[in-house]
Design an enzyme around this catalytic site. Structure first.
Site, PDB file in Angstrom:
ATOM      1  N   ASP A  39      40.740  -2.733  25.889  1.00  0.00           N
ATOM      2  CA  ASP A  39      40.960  -3.812  26.016  1.00  0.00           C
ATOM      3  C   ASP A  39      41.130  -4.584  25.117  1.00  0.00           C
ATOM      4  O   ASP A  39      40.846  -5.245  24.004  1.00  0.00           O
ATOM      5  CB  ASP A  39      39.438  -3.956  26.741  1.00  0.00           C
ATOM      6  CG  ASP A  39      38.930  -3.872  27.887  1.00  0.00           C
ATOM      7  OD1 ASP A  39      40.179  -3.025  28.963  1.00  0.00           O
ATOM      8  OD2 ASP A  39      38.196  -3.478  27.830  1.00  0.00           O
ATOM      9  N   ASP A  92      43.083  -1.063  35.668  1.00  0.00           N
ATOM     10  CA  ASP A  92      42.583  -1.602  35.897  1.00  0.00           C
ATOM     11  C   ASP A  92      42.663  -2.601  36.426  1.00  0.00           C
ATOM     12  O   ASP A  92      41.895  -3.905  36.182  1.00  0.00           O
ATOM     13  CB  ASP A  92      41.595  -1.606  34.923  1.00  0.00           C
ATOM     14  CG  ASP A  92      39.204  -1.620  35.093  1.00  0.00           C
ATOM     15  OD1 ASP A  92      39.873  -1.869  36.749  1.00  0.00           O
ATOM     16  OD2 ASP A  92      38.996  -2.202  34.453  1.00  0.00           O
ATOM     17  N   LYS A  94      42.268  -3.814  39.267  1.00  0.00           N
ATOM     18  CA  LYS A  94      40.962  -4.010  40.579  1.00  0.00           C
ATOM     19  C   LYS A  94      42.299  -5.154  40.987  1.00  0.00           C
ATOM     20  O   LYS A  94      41.493  -6.856  41.579  1.00  0.00           O
ATOM     21  CB  LYS A  94      39.436  -5.119  39.582  1.00  0.00           C
ATOM     22  CG  LYS A  94      39.238  -4.618  38.850  1.00  0.00           C
ATOM     23  CD  LYS A  94      37.759  -5.516  38.271  1.00  0.00           C
ATOM     24  CE  LYS A  94      36.815  -4.277  37.522  1.00  0.00           C
ATOM     25  NZ  LYS A  94      37.678  -4.203  36.107  1.00  0.00           N
ATOM     26  N   ASP A  97      43.395  -8.034  47.472  1.00  0.00           N
ATOM     27  CA  ASP A  97      44.010  -8.987  48.848  1.00  0.00           C
ATOM     28  C   ASP A  97      44.141  -8.056  49.526  1.00  0.00           C
ATOM     29  O   ASP A  97      43.986  -7.184  49.894  1.00  0.00           O
ATOM     30  CB  ASP A  97      44.649  -9.441  48.106  1.00  0.00           C
ATOM     31  CG  ASP A  97      45.529 -10.856  48.280  1.00  0.00           C
ATOM     32  OD1 ASP A  97      45.312 -11.088  49.300  1.00  0.00           O
ATOM     33  OD2 ASP A  97      45.298 -12.043  47.301  1.00  0.00           O
ATOM     34  N   THR A 101      49.992  -8.704  49.968  1.00  0.00           N
ATOM     35  CA  THR A 101      49.992  -9.091  48.574  1.00  0.00           C
ATOM     36  C   THR A 101      49.890  -7.919  47.774  1.00  0.00           C
ATOM     37  O   THR A 101      50.143  -7.922  46.591  1.00  0.00           O
ATOM     38  CB  THR A 101      48.942 -10.439  48.481  1.00  0.00           C
ATOM     39  OG1 THR A 101      48.951 -10.991  49.621  1.00  0.00           O
ATOM     40  CG2 THR A 101      49.082 -10.411  46.757  1.00  0.00           C
ATOM     41  N   SER A 146      29.469  -3.188  36.983  1.00  0.00           N
ATOM     42  CA  SER A 146      28.068  -3.193  36.444  1.00  0.00           C
ATOM     43  C   SER A 146      27.313  -4.126  36.281  1.00  0.00           C
ATOM     44  O   SER A 146      26.457  -3.755  34.622  1.00  0.00           O
ATOM     45  CB  SER A 146      28.761  -2.130  34.864  1.00  0.00           C
ATOM     46  OG  SER A 146      29.394  -3.498  34.572  1.00  0.00           O
TER      47      SER A 146
HETATM   48  P1  5BU Z   1      33.196  -3.099  27.789  1.00  0.00           P
HETATM   49  O1  5BU Z   1      33.417  -3.384  26.706  1.00  0.00           O
HETATM   50  O2  5BU Z   1      32.331  -1.010  27.644  1.00  0.00           O
HETATM   51  O3  5BU Z   1      31.587  -3.511  27.914  1.00  0.00           O
HETATM   52  O4  5BU Z   1      34.220  -2.510  28.412  1.00  0.00           O
HETATM   53  C1  5BU Z   1      34.317  -1.896  30.485  1.00  0.00           C
HETATM   54  C2  5BU Z   1      34.878  -1.644  30.360  1.00  0.00           C
HETATM   55  O5  5BU Z   1      35.523  -1.268  31.951  1.00  0.00           O
HETATM   56  C3  5BU Z   1      35.922  -2.904  30.648  1.00  0.00           C
HETATM   57  O6  5BU Z   1      37.515  -3.050  30.674  1.00  0.00           O
HETATM   58  C4  5BU Z   1      35.532  -4.082  32.019  1.00  0.00           C
HETATM   59  O7  5BU Z   1      36.961  -4.624  32.325  1.00  0.00           O
HETATM   60  C5  5BU Z   1      35.631  -2.656  33.483  1.00  0.00           C
HETATM   61  N1  5BU Z   1      34.624  -2.573  34.120  1.00  0.00           N
HETATM   62  C6  5BU Z   1      32.876  -3.218  33.948  1.00  0.00           C
HETATM   63  O8  5BU Z   1      32.410  -3.073  32.909  1.00  0.00           O
HETATM   64  N2  5BU Z   1      32.105  -2.525  34.946  1.00  0.00           N
HETATM   65  C7  5BU Z   1      32.519  -2.882  35.317  1.00  0.00           C
HETATM   66  O9  5BU Z   1      31.745  -2.944  37.303  1.00  0.00           O
HETATM   67  C8  5BU Z   1      34.202  -2.234  36.388  1.00  0.00           C
HETATM   68  C9  5BU Z   1      34.710  -2.757  34.700  1.00  0.00           C
HETATM   69 BR1  5BU Z   1      34.610  -1.963  37.785  1.00  0.00          BR
END
Ligand code: 5BU
Length: 250
Positions: A39, A92, A94, A97, A101, A146
């Protein structure tokens, strides 16, 4: 991996999707169930991270729409690193829609995700038919999130899993609990040294998600890319994740 573990791990999950099989193959070869979430917001940071963590991961999870200087040179460079270091590219996105789309978002626009992603994430909120548009890619269905206060309660999860299990292009699901052996389980919200952030994220250790949730793949973002030495911390998560995975099988 010792042959008996190899056999066990492959047979426990009844994965038919070719991308799912490939992911298992890479995991066994590299002895890793780690997916690094990259990220970061520039091409330079992303390529540097991919080089550093590449040897330790099975896939690099991306949010391509946060890259400030996106280009197809970046995609070509990433693909090259992915080939050399043997990992998959996991966008990712996500999706969430109607099918038409999602198809446009998957194939068109700036990113043309369909042209380079091995795997993508999609919500299943629009129903099974909306997922049909994801061709030639491994779909990872989001059935549970999460974050604190997520709306993915038990009722939603049961229905979402049902959609995921019925769609032939879905190879796995994102969740924070054990799911069926027909899907690979991916769990984000993994961090060794933090319990969460101030924006709702909640963390578990690799041990907890592998042993308690029977997670197949741990997803680690800030735990790796914000550490002083990304390669070193990827190695640590790889070792911790793989050992916990093997123990969870036994
Ligand atoms: P972290 O820096 O370890 O918190 O990043 C977690 C990554 O997983 C981040 O890119 C979120 O967009 C992605 N993620 C998440 O944290 N929880 C979820 O439920 C989902 C994706 Br689906």
């Amino acid at each position: 991996a010792p042959p008996e573990i190899k056999r066990l791990a492959l047979e426990q999950k009844k994965i038919k999707h070719p991308v799912g099989k490939r992911l298992i193959e890479i995991a066994l070869k590299k002895q890793s169930n780690l997916i690094a979430s990259a990220d970061v917001i520039t091409s330079a940071e992303l390529l540097k991270l991919a080089e550093e963590v590449g040897p330790h991961i099975v896939a690099l999870k991306l949010h391509m729409d946060i890259i400030q200087d996106f280009s197809f040179e970046l995609i070509d460079a990433l693909k090259k690193i992915a080939r050399e270091k043997e990992f998959l590219l996991f966008e990712d996105r996500k999706f969430g829609d109607i099918g038409n789309t999602q198809e446009l978002q998957f194939k068109e626009g700036i990113y043309k995700i369909a042209s380079w992603a091995d795997m993508i994430t999609s919500h299943v909120i629009a129903g099974e038919e909306s997922l049909k548009v994801f061709e030639n890619v491994g779909v990872v269905a989001i059935v549970e999130m999460s974050s604190k206060g997520t709306l993915t309660d038990d009722f939603y999860i049961t229905k979402a899993l049902n959609v995921a299990e019925n769609a032939s292009n879905v190879m796995g699901a994102v969740a924070q609990r054990k799911i069926s052996d027909d899907l690979l389980l991916f769990t984000p919200g993994v961090n060794i040294s933090s319990a969460g952030d101030a924006k709702g994220q909640q963390y578990n250790t690799p041990e907890r998600v592998c042993k308690n949730y029977h997670t197949d793949f741990i997803i680690v973002g800030r735990g790796i890319y914000q550490s002083a030495d990304a390669a070193e911390s990827a190695k640590e998560y790889q070792t911790k994740g793989w050992n916990a995975y093997l123990e969870s099988l036994g």
